[in-house]
Motif scaffolding. Structure first.
Motif, PDB file in Angstrom:
ATOM      1  N   SER A 194       0.824  -1.206   0.000  1.00 31.75           N
ATOM      2  CA  SER A 194       0.000   0.000   0.000  1.00 31.75           C
ATOM      3  C   SER A 194       0.855   1.252   0.000  1.00 31.75           C
ATOM      4  N   GLY A 195       0.208   2.344  -0.388  1.00 39.21           N
ATOM      5  CA  GLY A 195       0.805   3.664  -0.282  1.00 39.21           C
ATOM      6  C   GLY A 195       0.021   4.470   0.732  1.00 39.21           C
ATOM      7  N   HIS A 196      -0.594   5.545   0.268  1.00 41.58           N
ATOM      8  CA  HIS A 196      -1.353   6.403   1.170  1.00 41.58           C
ATOM      9  C   HIS A 196      -2.720   5.786   1.464  1.00 41.58           C
ATOM     10  N   TYR A 197      -3.298   6.183   2.602  1.00 39.27           N
ATOM     11  CA  TYR A 197      -4.654   5.750   2.960  1.00 39.27           C
ATOM     12  C   TYR A 197      -5.445   6.968   3.415  1.00 39.27           C
ATOM     13  N   TRP A 198      -6.637   7.131   2.828  1.00 34.29           N
ATOM     14  CA  TRP A 198      -7.532   8.224   3.209  1.00 34.29           C
ATOM     15  C   TRP A 198      -8.709   7.636   3.982  1.00 34.29           C
ATOM     16  N   HIS A 199      -8.967   8.154   5.171  1.00 37.26           N
ATOM     17  CA  HIS A 199     -10.013   7.599   6.031  1.00 37.26           C
ATOM     18  C   HIS A 199     -11.315   8.373   5.879  1.00 37.26           C
ATOM     19  N   ASP A 200     -12.438   7.638   5.831  1.00 35.92           N
ATOM     20  CA  ASP A 200     -13.786   8.208   5.891  1.00 35.92           C
ATOM     21  C   ASP A 200     -13.991   9.314   4.858  1.00 35.92           C
ATOM     22  N   VAL A 201     -13.737   8.981   3.595  1.00 39.21           N
ATOM     23  CA  VAL A 201     -13.824   9.993   2.541  1.00 39.21           C
ATOM     24  C   VAL A 201     -15.259  10.450   2.299  1.00 39.21           C
ATOM     25  N   GLY A 202     -16.246   9.594   2.590  1.00 39.18           N
ATOM     26  CA  GLY A 202     -17.633   9.968   2.353  1.00 39.18           C
ATOM     27  C   GLY A 202     -18.106  11.108   3.217  1.00 39.18           C
ATOM     28  N   VAL A 231      -3.510   1.777  -8.512  1.00 34.86           N
ATOM     29  CA  VAL A 231      -4.901   1.417  -8.244  1.00 34.86           C
ATOM     30  C   VAL A 231      -5.324   2.050  -6.923  1.00 34.86           C
ATOM     31  N   LEU A 232      -6.454   2.707  -6.944  1.00 31.85           N
ATOM     32  CA  LEU A 232      -7.083   3.228  -5.732  1.00 31.85           C
ATOM     33  C   LEU A 232      -8.370   2.443  -5.508  1.00 31.85           C
ATOM     34  N   SER A 233      -8.547   1.921  -4.304  1.00 31.61           N
ATOM     35  CA  SER A 233      -9.729   1.114  -3.998  1.00 31.61           C
ATOM     36  C   SER A 233     -10.399   1.617  -2.731  1.00 31.61           C
ATOM     37  N   THR A 234     -11.723   1.605  -2.745  1.00 31.83           N
ATOM     38  CA  THR A 234     -12.448   1.894  -1.512  1.00 31.83           C
ATOM     39  C   THR A 234     -12.269   0.749  -0.524  1.00 31.83           C
ATOM     40  N   VAL A 235     -12.423   1.076   0.744  1.00 34.85           N
ATOM     41  CA  VAL A 235     -12.380   0.092   1.824  1.00 34.85           C
ATOM     42  C   VAL A 235     -13.535   0.427   2.766  1.00 34.85           C
ATOM     43  N   TRP A 277     -17.713  11.467  -3.638  1.00 33.77           N
ATOM     44  CA  TRP A 277     -19.028  11.506  -4.282  1.00 33.77           C
ATOM     45  C   TRP A 277     -19.701  10.138  -4.251  1.00 33.77           C
ATOM     46  N   LEU A 278     -18.934   9.079  -4.477  1.00 35.85           N
ATOM     47  CA  LEU A 278     -19.517   7.759  -4.699  1.00 35.85           C
ATOM     48  C   LEU A 278     -19.497   6.837  -3.482  1.00 35.85           C
ATOM     49  N   ALA A 279     -18.663   7.136  -2.485  1.00 37.39           N
ATOM     50  CA  ALA A 279     -18.437   6.188  -1.392  1.00 37.39           C
ATOM     51  C   ALA A 279     -19.709   5.836  -0.629  1.00 37.39           C
ATOM     52  N   GLN A 280     -20.570   6.819  -0.384  1.00 42.27           N
ATOM     53  CA  GLN A 280     -21.807   6.563   0.354  1.00 42.27           C
ATOM     54  C   GLN A 280     -23.043   6.632  -0.541  1.00 42.27           C
ATOM     55  N   TYR A 281     -22.840   6.786  -1.824  1.00 40.69           N
ATOM     56  CA  TYR A 281     -23.933   7.043  -2.764  1.00 40.69           C
ATOM     57  C   TYR A 281     -25.082   6.031  -2.657  1.00 40.69           C
ATOM     58  N   PRO A 282     -24.821   4.713  -2.678  1.00 40.46           N
ATOM     59  CA  PRO A 282     -25.958   3.776  -2.641  1.00 40.46           C
ATOM     60  C   PRO A 282     -26.843   3.940  -1.413  1.00 40.46           C
ATOM     61  N   TRP A 283     -26.235   4.183  -0.263  1.00 37.38           N
ATOM     62  CA  TRP A 283     -27.012   4.272   0.976  1.00 37.38           C
ATOM     63  C   TRP A 283     -27.612   5.664   1.153  1.00 37.38           C
ATOM     64  N   ARG A 284     -26.948   6.664   0.617  1.00 39.19           N
ATOM     65  CA  ARG A 284     -27.476   8.026   0.689  1.00 39.19           C
ATOM     66  C   ARG A 284     -28.672   8.190  -0.250  1.00 39.19           C
ATOM     67  N   SER A 285     -28.596   7.557  -1.431  1.00 35.95           N
ATOM     68  CA  SER A 285     -29.651   7.688  -2.435  1.00 35.95           C
ATOM     69  C   SER A 285     -30.600   6.496  -2.457  1.00 35.95           C
ATOM     70  N   VAL A 286     -30.355   5.501  -1.604  1.00 37.97           N
ATOM     71  CA  VAL A 286     -31.168   4.284  -1.517  1.00 37.97           C
ATOM     72  C   VAL A 286     -31.286   3.643  -2.900  1.00 37.97           C
ATOM     73  N   THR A 287     -30.137   3.211  -3.402  1.00 36.02           N
ATOM     74  CA  THR A 287     -30.063   2.546  -4.692  1.00 36.02           C
ATOM     75  C   THR A 287     -28.882   1.590  -4.652  1.00 36.02           C
ATOM     76  N   TRP A 288     -28.550   0.985  -5.777  1.00 36.98           N
ATOM     77  CA  TRP A 288     -27.394   0.089  -5.809  1.00 36.98           C
ATOM     78  C   TRP A 288     -26.614   0.312  -7.084  1.00 36.98           C
ATOM     79  N   PHE A 289     -25.355  -0.094  -7.052  1.00 41.83           N
ATOM     80  CA  PHE A 289     -24.476  -0.027  -8.208  1.00 41.83           C
ATOM     81  C   PHE A 289     -24.371  -1.424  -8.807  1.00 41.83           C
TER      82      PHE A 289
END
Length: 381
Positions: A194-202, A231-235, A277-289
């Protein structure tokens, strides 16, 4: 067909008393249980305070022989007729302190327990616009106002317990760290150190409200000798299932849990700016990806996180198989399982406004074929 109140305006006036109210952990749904002394009803509301689901809960006086249309005409929930209730003489008023609210893991449905026993369930498919109510323990027969809970308790009972266990695990000390390490360990195996880690981006789009779930971080996996891109991945997105999947898929397990990823040669800080923008999108908008979905940017195109002077991106395409586009071989991301569900990684590919319109008109498969013909790479540069 008459249904319980829907929309954002209550017509019950000052006679209605709130027995209990609770917001979902994601902040996108709110449960309100109201009574006027004769009838109790429960409403599931969205972030705009519009009713999206509802159910009659109980009569508190003698049930009429037929449906009381006069209450409906004044905007009040009806006294269900004696043929449709388990307590024709009416039951005692609810004690708000004795009620336990259990939100489903997905956040699109909710159960209420009274003294430990299920009282009502308003699932994600409850839709007052189509006359589909929730489920009530005191309902004896189906009506536009409530379905009998006992007819579905074999399905709802285990789901309520699973939801309780989920939230209990989330609250437990060390739970987040344990989950985080399982995902980071998987990324190490698949993508290297790993490289950098960003916490709680949503939280950046949640106004800094720390209580809004889910918590989602972003892990950087820098380019290495056998890979020229980072590669950047959500966690964190896979820690809970996405809402509404069960409305579209018979088997939720292959689709319910995801993480998002970006492959890029851009500076990681710039490439990673797409995730708040996308990290909490499904639960904020009540939808799925779903694989192949296209998601439109909510603001002006010039403010899109991945935009540059030469691009006019206005959204993203979500790919589970990035090799459908041009570019290097994609890393295999399969193998992580949570809660019995396989976690699926969806890769983000920026698209133009015209691409988005084309996908909505012709379908995402047609868009992917067109992008492939244009030589569009799945790696952002």
């Amino acid at each position: 067909m008459s249904v319980l109140r829907r929309g954002g305006v209550s017509s019950r006036g000052s006679a209605a008393k709130v027995v209990h109210a609770a917001a979902s952990p994601y902040g996108s749904r709110r449960l309100v249980i109201e009574t006027d002394g004769d009838v109790t009803a429960a409403y599931l509301k969205d972030a705009r305070d519009s009713v999206v689901g509802a159910t009659w809960v109980a009569n508190h006086r003698k049930a009429p022989p037929e449906l009381d249309q006069s209450r409906l005409d004044t905007g009040d929930p009806p006294l269900l007729p004696e043929s449709h209730v388990r307590h024709p003489s009416g039951r005692k008023a609810l004690d708000g302190e004795a009620l336990e609210v259990v939100w489903f893991e997905e956040g699109d449905g909710v159960a209420v327990l009274e003294a430990g026993d299920p009282l009502i369930v308003i699932p994600g498919w409850s839709d007052m616009g189509r006359g589909i109510p929730g489920y009530a323990r005191d309902a004896a027969h189906q009506s536009p106002f409530a379905f009998p809970l006992d007819e579905e308790i074999e399905n709802f009972g285990p789901r309520i317990e699973q939801a309780r266990d989920h939230w209990k695990r989330c609250r437990a000390d060390g739970s987040w760290a344990e989950f985080q390490q399982s995902v980071l360990g998987h990324l190490l195996q698949r993508l290297g150190p790993s490289g950098h880690y960003w916490h709680d981006v949503g939280r950046q789009l949640a106004g800094g409200r720390t209580a809004v779930s889910p918590t989602v971080g972003v892990s950087e996996r820098p380019a290495r000798s056998n890979r020229e891109f980072t590669v950047l991945s959500t966690v964190g997105m896979s820690r809970q299932r996405m809402p509404t999947v069960e409305l579209y898929e018979d088997d939720v397990a292959p689709y319910g849990r995801i993480e998002l990823a970006v492959a890029s040669t851009l500076p990681s800080q710039k490439a990673g700016s797409i995730f708040p923008w996308l990290a909490q999108y499904p639960w904020r908008s009540v939808t799925w990806f779903a694989p192949g979905d296209v998601v439109k940017w909510y603001h002006e195109a010039r403010t899109f996180p991945l935009s540059s002077g030469e691009s006019s991106w206005e959204g993203v395409l979500l790919l589970d198989d990035p090799t459908r586009l041009a570019g290097p071989e994609a890393p295999a991301m399969t193998g992580l399982t949570l809660g019995g569900d396989a976690v699926r990684w969806l890769w983000l590919v920026p698209i133009t406004g015209e691409d988005h319109r084309y996908a909505k008109s012709e379908g995402s498969d047609a868009l992917i074929r067109r992008l492939a013909q244009q030589g569009r790479s799945w790696v952002i540069s």
